[in-house]
Design a protein around this motif. Structure first.
Motif, PDB file in Angstrom:
ATOM      1  N   PHE A 280      19.496  26.165   2.891  1.00  0.00           N
ATOM      2  CA  PHE A 280      19.886  26.436   1.513  1.00  0.00           C
ATOM      3  C   PHE A 280      20.858  27.621   1.437  1.00  0.00           C
ATOM      4  O   PHE A 280      22.056  27.443   1.552  1.00  0.00           O
ATOM      5  CB  PHE A 280      18.653  26.650   0.627  1.00  0.00           C
ATOM      6  CG  PHE A 280      17.824  25.404   0.489  1.00  0.00           C
ATOM      7  CD1 PHE A 280      18.218  24.377  -0.352  1.00  0.00           C
ATOM      8  CD2 PHE A 280      16.666  25.225   1.241  1.00  0.00           C
ATOM      9  CE1 PHE A 280      17.483  23.209  -0.475  1.00  0.00           C
ATOM     10  CE2 PHE A 280      15.915  24.063   1.129  1.00  0.00           C
ATOM     11  CZ  PHE A 280      16.322  23.054   0.283  1.00  0.00           C
ATOM     12  N   PHE A 281      20.369  28.841   1.225  1.00  0.00           N
ATOM     13  CA  PHE A 281      21.234  29.975   0.949  1.00  0.00           C
ATOM     14  C   PHE A 281      21.766  30.694   2.190  1.00  0.00           C
ATOM     15  O   PHE A 281      22.735  31.432   2.089  1.00  0.00           O
ATOM     16  CB  PHE A 281      20.510  30.990   0.059  1.00  0.00           C
ATOM     17  CG  PHE A 281      20.265  30.470  -1.331  1.00  0.00           C
ATOM     18  CD1 PHE A 281      21.291  30.441  -2.267  1.00  0.00           C
ATOM     19  CD2 PHE A 281      19.021  29.999  -1.704  1.00  0.00           C
ATOM     20  CE1 PHE A 281      21.077  29.959  -3.546  1.00  0.00           C
ATOM     21  CE2 PHE A 281      18.792  29.517  -2.982  1.00  0.00           C
ATOM     22  CZ  PHE A 281      19.822  29.499  -3.903  1.00  0.00           C
ATOM     23  N   ASN A 282      21.118  30.518   3.335  1.00  0.00           N
ATOM     24  CA  ASN A 282      21.516  31.253   4.539  1.00  0.00           C
ATOM     25  C   ASN A 282      21.705  32.729   4.190  1.00  0.00           C
ATOM     26  O   ASN A 282      22.717  33.357   4.500  1.00  0.00           O
ATOM     27  CB  ASN A 282      22.795  30.664   5.145  1.00  0.00           C
ATOM     28  CG  ASN A 282      23.004  31.119   6.570  1.00  0.00           C
ATOM     29  OD1 ASN A 282      22.065  31.468   7.272  1.00  0.00           O
ATOM     30  ND2 ASN A 282      24.253  31.120   7.002  1.00  0.00           N
ATOM     31  N   ALA A 283      20.710  33.281   3.501  1.00  0.00           N
ATOM     32  CA  ALA A 283      20.814  34.613   2.901  1.00  0.00           C
ATOM     33  C   ALA A 283      20.667  35.721   3.938  1.00  0.00           C
ATOM     34  O   ALA A 283      19.866  35.626   4.866  1.00  0.00           O
ATOM     35  CB  ALA A 283      19.749  34.766   1.828  1.00  0.00           C
ATOM     36  N   GLN A 284      21.442  36.760   3.733  1.00  0.00           N
ATOM     37  CA  GLN A 284      21.395  37.946   4.592  1.00  0.00           C
ATOM     38  C   GLN A 284      20.557  39.059   3.960  1.00  0.00           C
ATOM     39  O   GLN A 284      20.281  40.058   4.597  1.00  0.00           O
ATOM     40  CB  GLN A 284      22.813  38.457   4.850  1.00  0.00           C
ATOM     41  CG  GLN A 284      23.751  37.399   5.402  1.00  0.00           C
ATOM     42  CD  GLN A 284      23.220  36.747   6.672  1.00  0.00           C
ATOM     43  OE1 GLN A 284      22.888  37.436   7.622  1.00  0.00           O
ATOM     44  NE2 GLN A 284      23.130  35.429   6.674  1.00  0.00           N
ATOM     45  N   GLY A 285      20.201  38.911   2.684  1.00  0.00           N
ATOM     46  CA  GLY A 285      19.347  39.885   2.015  1.00  0.00           C
ATOM     47  C   GLY A 285      20.010  40.703   0.938  1.00  0.00           C
ATOM     48  O   GLY A 285      19.344  41.378   0.160  1.00  0.00           O
ATOM     49  N   ASP A 286      21.351  40.665   0.842  1.00  0.00           N
ATOM     50  CA  ASP A 286      22.033  41.469  -0.162  1.00  0.00           C
ATOM     51  C   ASP A 286      22.764  40.633  -1.218  1.00  0.00           C
ATOM     52  O   ASP A 286      23.534  41.158  -2.016  1.00  0.00           O
ATOM     53  CB  ASP A 286      23.021  42.427   0.505  1.00  0.00           C
ATOM     54  CG  ASP A 286      24.086  41.699   1.332  1.00  0.00           C
ATOM     55  OD1 ASP A 286      23.975  40.465   1.519  1.00  0.00           O
ATOM     56  OD2 ASP A 286      25.029  42.369   1.791  1.00  0.00           O
ATOM     57  N   GLU A 287      22.503  39.337  -1.242  1.00  0.00           N
ATOM     58  CA  GLU A 287      23.180  38.438  -2.192  1.00  0.00           C
ATOM     59  C   GLU A 287      22.708  38.714  -3.622  1.00  0.00           C
ATOM     60  O   GLU A 287      21.536  38.970  -3.865  1.00  0.00           O
ATOM     61  CB  GLU A 287      22.910  36.975  -1.839  1.00  0.00           C
ATOM     62  CG  GLU A 287      23.513  36.535  -0.528  1.00  0.00           C
ATOM     63  CD  GLU A 287      22.691  36.918   0.700  1.00  0.00           C
ATOM     64  OE1 GLU A 287      23.144  36.622   1.809  1.00  0.00           O
ATOM     65  OE2 GLU A 287      21.597  37.511   0.563  1.00  0.00           O
ATOM     66  N   ILE A 288      23.652  38.619  -4.559  1.00  0.00           N
ATOM     67  CA  ILE A 288      23.372  38.863  -5.973  1.00  0.00           C
ATOM     68  C   ILE A 288      23.641  37.585  -6.769  1.00  0.00           C
ATOM     69  O   ILE A 288      24.630  36.892  -6.531  1.00  0.00           O
ATOM     70  CB  ILE A 288      24.259  39.995  -6.534  1.00  0.00           C
ATOM     71  CG1 ILE A 288      23.994  41.309  -5.800  1.00  0.00           C
ATOM     72  CG2 ILE A 288      24.078  40.168  -8.038  1.00  0.00           C
ATOM     73  CD1 ILE A 288      22.614  41.884  -6.012  1.00  0.00           C
ATOM     74  N   VAL A 289      22.761  37.280  -7.693  1.00  0.00           N
ATOM     75  CA  VAL A 289      22.948  36.195  -8.663  1.00  0.00           C
ATOM     76  C   VAL A 289      23.360  36.871  -9.966  1.00  0.00           C
ATOM     77  O   VAL A 289      22.740  37.858 -10.372  1.00  0.00           O
ATOM     78  CB  VAL A 289      21.642  35.396  -8.879  1.00  0.00           C
ATOM     79  CG1 VAL A 289      21.843  34.305  -9.916  1.00  0.00           C
ATOM     80  CG2 VAL A 289      21.117  34.831  -7.573  1.00  0.00           C
ATOM     81  N   SER A 290      24.411  36.364 -10.623  1.00  0.00           N
ATOM     82  CA  SER A 290      24.842  37.006 -11.865  1.00  0.00           C
ATOM     83  C   SER A 290      25.287  35.968 -12.893  1.00  0.00           C
ATOM     84  O   SER A 290      25.674  34.851 -12.555  1.00  0.00           O
ATOM     85  CB  SER A 290      25.981  38.000 -11.604  1.00  0.00           C
ATOM     86  OG  SER A 290      27.139  37.323 -11.159  1.00  0.00           O
ATOM     87  N   PHE A 291      25.215  36.381 -14.153  1.00  0.00           N
ATOM     88  CA  PHE A 291      25.715  35.581 -15.271  1.00  0.00           C
ATOM     89  C   PHE A 291      26.452  36.532 -16.199  1.00  0.00           C
ATOM     90  O   PHE A 291      25.913  37.568 -16.604  1.00  0.00           O
ATOM     91  CB  PHE A 291      24.585  34.889 -16.035  1.00  0.00           C
ATOM     92  CG  PHE A 291      25.068  34.132 -17.251  1.00  0.00           C
ATOM     93  CD1 PHE A 291      25.541  32.834 -17.127  1.00  0.00           C
ATOM     94  CD2 PHE A 291      25.061  34.720 -18.507  1.00  0.00           C
ATOM     95  CE1 PHE A 291      26.011  32.133 -18.242  1.00  0.00           C
ATOM     96  CE2 PHE A 291      25.517  34.026 -19.627  1.00  0.00           C
ATOM     97  CZ  PHE A 291      25.991  32.730 -19.476  1.00  0.00           C
ATOM     98  N   THR A 292      27.692  36.190 -16.547  1.00  0.00           N
ATOM     99  CA  THR A 292      28.489  36.974 -17.488  1.00  0.00           C
ATOM    100  C   THR A 292      29.054  36.024 -18.534  1.00  0.00           C
ATOM    101  O   THR A 292      29.756  35.065 -18.194  1.00  0.00           O
ATOM    102  CB  THR A 292      29.650  37.695 -16.759  1.00  0.00           C
ATOM    103  OG1 THR A 292      29.093  38.518 -15.727  1.00  0.00           O
ATOM    104  CG2 THR A 292      30.442  38.546 -17.727  1.00  0.00           C
ATOM    105  N   SER A 293      28.733  36.271 -19.791  1.00  0.00           N
ATOM    106  CA  SER A 293      29.201  35.380 -20.854  1.00  0.00           C
ATOM    107  C   SER A 293      30.720  35.448 -21.000  1.00  0.00           C
ATOM    108  O   SER A 293      31.329  36.492 -20.785  1.00  0.00           O
ATOM    109  CB  SER A 293      28.518  35.719 -22.182  1.00  0.00           C
ATOM    110  OG  SER A 293      28.882  37.011 -22.619  1.00  0.00           O
ATOM    111  N   THR A 294      31.278  34.302 -21.370  1.00  0.00           N
ATOM    112  CA  THR A 294      32.720  34.215 -21.635  1.00  0.00           C
ATOM    113  C   THR A 294      32.994  33.769 -23.071  1.00  0.00           C
ATOM    114  O   THR A 294      34.131  33.825 -23.525  1.00  0.00           O
ATOM    115  CB  THR A 294      33.401  33.239 -20.651  1.00  0.00           C
ATOM    116  OG1 THR A 294      32.764  31.955 -20.757  1.00  0.00           O
ATOM    117  CG2 THR A 294      33.305  33.743 -19.223  1.00  0.00           C
ATOM    118  N   GLY A 295      31.958  33.319 -23.782  1.00  0.00           N
ATOM    119  CA  GLY A 295      32.130  32.888 -25.165  1.00  0.00           C
ATOM    120  C   GLY A 295      30.806  32.512 -25.790  1.00  0.00           C
ATOM    121  O   GLY A 295      29.877  32.084 -25.092  1.00  0.00           O
ATOM    122  N   ILE A 296      30.716  32.696 -27.090  1.00  0.00           N
ATOM    123  CA  ILE A 296      29.503  32.348 -27.830  1.00  0.00           C
ATOM    124  C   ILE A 296      29.899  31.530 -29.045  1.00  0.00           C
ATOM    125  O   ILE A 296      30.727  31.960 -29.856  1.00  0.00           O
ATOM    126  CB  ILE A 296      28.722  33.604 -28.259  1.00  0.00           C
ATOM    127  CG1 ILE A 296      28.269  34.389 -27.020  1.00  0.00           C
ATOM    128  CG2 ILE A 296      27.537  33.224 -29.147  1.00  0.00           C
ATOM    129  CD1 ILE A 296      27.571  35.689 -27.324  1.00  0.00           C
TER     130      ILE A 296
END
Length: 190
Positions: free
Chosen positions: A93-109
């Motif tokens: 799946f992610f092959n994660a190294q431990g420092d990965e960040i998940v983020s969400f930033t709105s662009t419109g409402i």
């Protein structure tokens, strides 16, 4: 009741000398993101993120001019079973190294009702950024009786495809579609 509360909030904001967005910080202790997917047709499997950071810039006079941004370490994912978490972080799946960040930033409402909106934004997961639409509901905008300051509460839902973010292994047996449920609280920043 919600409509009256929102109308009163809007009226107060409309009469303010300067109408601009006010910063609210997420309350990490009362904000969760749940995700679920179908496992081989036998069950719905759940996971969660909690304790994450973020902010809402809330414009009471014009809620469509508001914004939201949230981020969390991928490693903060809770699956309820250590072996499942380890599998998610592994090469399948992610092959994660431990420092990965998940983020969400709105662009419109886009307001869809008195207390509802579609919040479009950029979801970044596994190094891939895709546009996602959250179907959001303002639960309440009021003074928090414990914190004694302005507080917001929202719920939202969305569906994403794992394959869009490069983690689509074992689909369609393990569903490509992942349902997301969000519930957050945020207090006015000081």
């Amino acid at each position: 009741m919600k409509s009256l509360l929102l109308a009163a909030t809007m009226l107060t904001a409309a009469t303010a000398a300067s109408a601009e967005a006010v910063k609210y910080d997420l309350d990490a202790s009362h904000s969760q993101i749940l995700f679920s997917y179908n496992h081989l047709g036998f069950s719905t499997t759940w996971g969660m993120f909690s304790g994450f950071e973020g902010e809402i810039m809330f414009d009471e006079a014009d809620p469509s001019a508001s914004s939201v941004s949230v981020s969390m370490p991928l490693a903060s994912m809770f699956t309820g079973w250590e072996a499942r978490f380890a599998h998610f972080m592994a090469e399948d799946f992610f092959n994660a190294q431990g420092d990965e960040i998940v983020s969400f930033t709105s662009t419109g409402i886009e307001l869809t009702g008195e207390t509802t909106a579609n919040i479009t934004g950029d979801l970044t997961l596994n190094g891939v950024t895709k546009s996602v639409v959250l179907d959001a509901v303002l639960n309440q905008a009021a003074t928090n009786p414990m914190a004694q300051k302005p507080w917001l509460g929202f719920d939202a839902t969305a569906t994403v495809l794992r394959s869009d973010f490069g983690v689509g292994n074992f689909a369609p047996h393990v569903s490509d579609e992942v349902a997301i449920q969000i519930s957050i609280e945020a207090g006015q920043a000081e």
